[in-house]
Design a protein around this motif. Structure first.
Motif, PDB file in Angstrom:
ATOM      1  N   LEU A 272      32.979  42.935  49.800  1.00 56.29           N
ATOM      2  CA  LEU A 272      32.949  44.075  48.692  1.00 56.29           C
ATOM      3  C   LEU A 272      34.267  44.581  48.756  1.00 56.29           C
ATOM      4  CD1 LEU A 272      31.318  45.267  46.818  1.00 56.29           C
ATOM      5  CD2 LEU A 272      30.040  46.785  48.375  1.00 56.29           C
ATOM      6  N   VAL A 273      34.643  45.236  49.935  1.00 57.91           N
ATOM      7  CA  VAL A 273      35.905  45.947  49.675  1.00 57.91           C
ATOM      8  C   VAL A 273      37.141  45.158  49.314  1.00 57.91           C
ATOM      9  CG1 VAL A 273      37.892  46.981  51.114  1.00 57.91           C
ATOM     10  CG2 VAL A 273      35.388  47.372  51.804  1.00 57.91           C
ATOM     11  N   THR A 274      37.220  43.895  49.573  1.00 56.06           N
ATOM     12  CA  THR A 274      38.386  42.861  48.989  1.00 56.06           C
ATOM     13  C   THR A 274      38.295  42.778  47.629  1.00 56.06           C
ATOM     14  OG1 THR A 274      38.580  41.938  51.211  1.00 56.06           O
ATOM     15  CG2 THR A 274      39.265  40.899  49.555  1.00 56.06           C
ATOM     16  N   LEU A 275      37.002  42.380  47.178  1.00 54.09           N
ATOM     17  CA  LEU A 275      36.670  42.069  46.028  1.00 54.09           C
ATOM     18  C   LEU A 275      36.863  43.329  45.149  1.00 54.09           C
ATOM     19  CD1 LEU A 275      33.781  39.588  45.845  1.00 54.09           C
ATOM     20  CD2 LEU A 275      36.242  39.218  45.486  1.00 54.09           C
ATOM     21  N   SER A 276      36.293  44.568  45.557  1.00 47.79           N
ATOM     22  CA  SER A 276      36.608  45.704  44.696  1.00 47.79           C
ATOM     23  C   SER A 276      38.015  46.128  44.264  1.00 47.79           C
ATOM     24  CB  SER A 276      35.757  46.796  45.329  1.00 47.79           C
ATOM     25  OG  SER A 276      34.311  46.651  45.461  1.00 47.79           O
ATOM     26  N   ILE A 277      38.640  45.788  45.359  1.00 49.21           N
ATOM     27  CA  ILE A 277      40.308  46.296  45.438  1.00 49.21           C
ATOM     28  C   ILE A 277      40.826  45.294  44.646  1.00 49.21           C
ATOM     29  CG2 ILE A 277      42.454  46.442  46.658  1.00 49.21           C
ATOM     30  CD1 ILE A 277      40.827  47.374  48.930  1.00 49.21           C
ATOM     31  N   GLY A 278      40.592  44.088  44.615  1.00 45.87           N
ATOM     32  CA  GLY A 278      41.003  42.867  43.969  1.00 45.87           C
ATOM     33  C   GLY A 278      40.623  43.084  42.312  1.00 45.87           C
ATOM     34  N   VAL A 279      39.589  43.552  41.880  1.00 43.25           N
ATOM     35  CA  VAL A 279      39.299  43.735  40.777  1.00 43.25           C
ATOM     36  C   VAL A 279      40.308  44.992  40.268  1.00 43.25           C
ATOM     37  CG1 VAL A 279      37.628  44.702  39.075  1.00 43.25           C
ATOM     38  CG2 VAL A 279      37.086  42.962  40.671  1.00 43.25           C
ATOM     39  N   GLY A 280      40.087  45.923  40.857  1.00 44.64           N
ATOM     40  CA  GLY A 280      41.226  46.995  40.566  1.00 44.64           C
ATOM     41  C   GLY A 280      42.534  46.645  40.342  1.00 44.64           C
ATOM     42  N   ILE A 281      43.132  45.718  41.132  1.00 41.82           N
ATOM     43  CA  ILE A 281      44.503  45.188  40.910  1.00 41.82           C
ATOM     44  C   ILE A 281      44.499  44.269  39.770  1.00 41.82           C
ATOM     45  CG2 ILE A 281      46.332  43.662  42.003  1.00 41.82           C
ATOM     46  CD1 ILE A 281      45.370  44.419  44.604  1.00 41.82           C
ATOM     47  N   LEU A 282      43.590  43.653  39.357  1.00 46.02           N
ATOM     48  CA  LEU A 282      43.671  42.709  38.287  1.00 46.02           C
ATOM     49  C   LEU A 282      43.406  43.338  37.129  1.00 46.02           C
ATOM     50  CD1 LEU A 282      43.724  39.690  37.246  1.00 46.02           C
ATOM     51  CD2 LEU A 282      40.894  39.767  37.340  1.00 46.02           C
ATOM     52  N   VAL A 283      42.476  44.289  37.034  1.00 45.98           N
ATOM     53  CA  VAL A 283      42.525  45.234  35.727  1.00 45.98           C
ATOM     54  C   VAL A 283      43.797  45.897  35.418  1.00 45.98           C
ATOM     55  CG1 VAL A 283      41.367  47.001  34.377  1.00 45.98           C
ATOM     56  CG2 VAL A 283      39.883  45.330  35.732  1.00 45.98           C
ATOM     57  N   GLY A 284      44.335  46.703  36.351  1.00 44.69           N
ATOM     58  CA  GLY A 284      45.503  47.361  36.151  1.00 44.69           C
ATOM     59  C   GLY A 284      46.502  46.503  35.763  1.00 44.69           C
ATOM     60  N   ALA A 285      46.747  45.273  36.448  1.00 42.66           N
ATOM     61  CA  ALA A 285      47.876  44.325  35.883  1.00 42.66           C
ATOM     62  C   ALA A 285      47.564  43.840  34.466  1.00 42.66           C
ATOM     63  CB  ALA A 285      47.794  42.998  37.019  1.00 42.66           C
ATOM     64  N   LEU A 286      46.108  43.505  34.026  1.00 47.36           N
ATOM     65  CA  LEU A 286      45.941  43.028  32.753  1.00 47.36           C
ATOM     66  C   LEU A 286      46.208  44.219  31.537  1.00 47.36           C
ATOM     67  CD1 LEU A 286      42.810  40.902  33.085  1.00 47.36           C
ATOM     68  CD2 LEU A 286      45.246  40.202  32.843  1.00 47.36           C
ATOM     69  N   TRP A 287      45.994  45.396  32.067  1.00 49.98           N
ATOM     70  CA  TRP A 287      46.096  46.485  31.291  1.00 49.98           C
ATOM     71  C   TRP A 287      47.755  46.756  30.840  1.00 49.98           C
ATOM     72  CZ3 TRP A 287      42.874  48.724  28.148  1.00 49.98           C
ATOM     73  CH2 TRP A 287      43.095  49.898  27.465  1.00 49.98           C
ATOM     74  N   ALA A 288      48.664  46.426  32.080  1.00 47.60           N
ATOM     75  CA  ALA A 288      50.169  46.602  31.814  1.00 47.60           C
ATOM     76  C   ALA A 288      50.609  45.615  30.935  1.00 47.60           C
ATOM     77  CB  ALA A 288      50.670  46.705  33.257  1.00 47.60           C
TER      78      ALA A 288
END
Length: 364
Positions: free
Chosen positions: A113-129
């Motif tokens: 859960l920690v890994t996937l939650s952080i991974g989702v945060g990274i991905l969404v921030g990356a896509l937004w930029a």
């Protein structure tokens, strides 16, 4: 001789952030004196207040953790020749998405859960930029204007999601479960229950990985090359479009990582935002003070963490408004931004020394 010149160049590069910090504190002291405050007492309260307690040391390092990620995010785009003003919005996107995922799957094992939650945060921030990256790469749109607009778009979307999707109370979400928490028992005990968490160690790892990526990989070389001269890079066979999008993607990913760590580690939830998170704009200042060097960014983040936490001691112990700490921080940023003034005098001094030494050598 070449080694000596490189050593002098390295020392001169350290003078810029060093003198910026000194001038920032001097400016703050002058301002305090002008308003009838004692700067020595104020600065003593700020510094000793933090370092006298393990709790506040932990809080300063906790604040530095998020700033390290956002600072690295800005620095990466800056190395590619772009001014990513959207760090705050990308961090916010990473924050809300990480919390959303953690709340949606509370029963997953902690490591997953920690890994996937952080991974989702990274991905969404990356896509937004990446929105700004694509527009810049294929349409020549200014990334400054686009990322500023995306900042406020992210802010309004986040508040909408909190009020109408994620929350029953309308202002804040539920706290994530223990399986999504970044807290570490022994670290919390060591720092007397501060919110310092796993993210601090992750920040150290990311600083090392960032350095390896930018200095030891082909992709990192191409990003730096495009930043130095996009026309020469294109002539050499590098794709400017690909590297523009990649740099913004990675920059946003680092900012999203900072937001995810900030959310899962510091608060454990997300609440309606009255404005963009400070970790975004302060991350830009940290990157500038650290001269876009990952080690410099890490230590600059610690400095800003100390200033931020230490500001709370100034009103009670020295009678100085805590806004004065913001003025000191702003002054430091100003002198970093105006580093060409410092560089002018440093280079002039260096040139005089070299000329004097050449003259002596000629006389001999």
């Amino acid at each position: 001789m070449q080694l000596i010149r490189q050593h002098k160049k390295w020392l001169n590069s350290l003078l810029v952030p060093g003198l910026s910090i000194v001038f920032g504190f001097i400016f703050g002291a002058i301002l305090m004196i002008a308003f009838g405050y004692n700067p020595i007492i104020a600065y003593d309260a700020m510094i000793s207040g933090v370092f006298a307690s393990p709790y506040f040391i932990g809080e300063a390092l906790r604040q530095a953790t998020a700033l390290t990620f956002t600072g690295l995010g800005f620095a990466l785009a800056f190395k590619a020749g772009f001014f990513n003003i959207g760090i705050a919005g990308q961090a916010l996107a990473g924050w809300v998405s990480a919390i959303w995922f953690a709340l949606a799957f509370p029963d997953l094992p902690r490591i997953i859960l920690v890994t996937l939650s952080i991974g989702v945060g990274i991905l969404v921030g990356a896509l937004w930029a990446s929105i700004a990256g694509v527009l810049r790469a294929y349409f020549g749109t200014s990334e400054v204007i686009v990322t500023i607009m995306l900042n406020y778009t992210a802010l309004q979307i986040t508040n909408f999601l909190i009020r109408d999707v994620l929350s029953e109370s309308g202002n804040t979400t539920e706290s994530v479960g223990e399986n999504a928490s970044l807290s570490i028992g022994w670290l919390s005990t060591l720092t007397q229950s501060s919110r310092l968490n796993l993210g601090f160690f992750l920040a150290i790892v990311v600083v090392i990985l960032y350095w390896i990526f930018m200095t030891r990989t082909t992709a990192g070389f191409e990003i730096r090359a495009v930043g130095l001269n996009p026309y020469a890079s294109t002539y050499a066979g590098m794709s400017a479009e690909k590297n523009i999008i990649l740099s913004m993607f990675l920059s946003g990913g680092l900012a999203g990582l900072g937001g995810a760590i900030h959310g899962l580690g510091t608060f454990g939830n997300i609440f309606t935002q009255g404005g963009l998170p400070d970790i975004g704009f302060n991350g830009i200042a940290v990157a500038l003070l650290g001269l876009s060097n990952p080690i410099g960014i890490f230590f600059s983040s610690i400095l800003f963490g100390v200033l931020d936490i230490g500001a709370g001691f100034m009103p009670n112990r020295a009678g100085v408004p805590d806004e004065m700490a913001d003025i000191v921080t702003s002054a430091i940023i100003f002198f970093v931004g105006a580093n060409y003034i410092i560089r002018y005098f440093v280079d002039k001094r260096t040139a005089k020394k070299e000329a004097a030494s050449s003259t002596k050598g000629g006389d001999v």
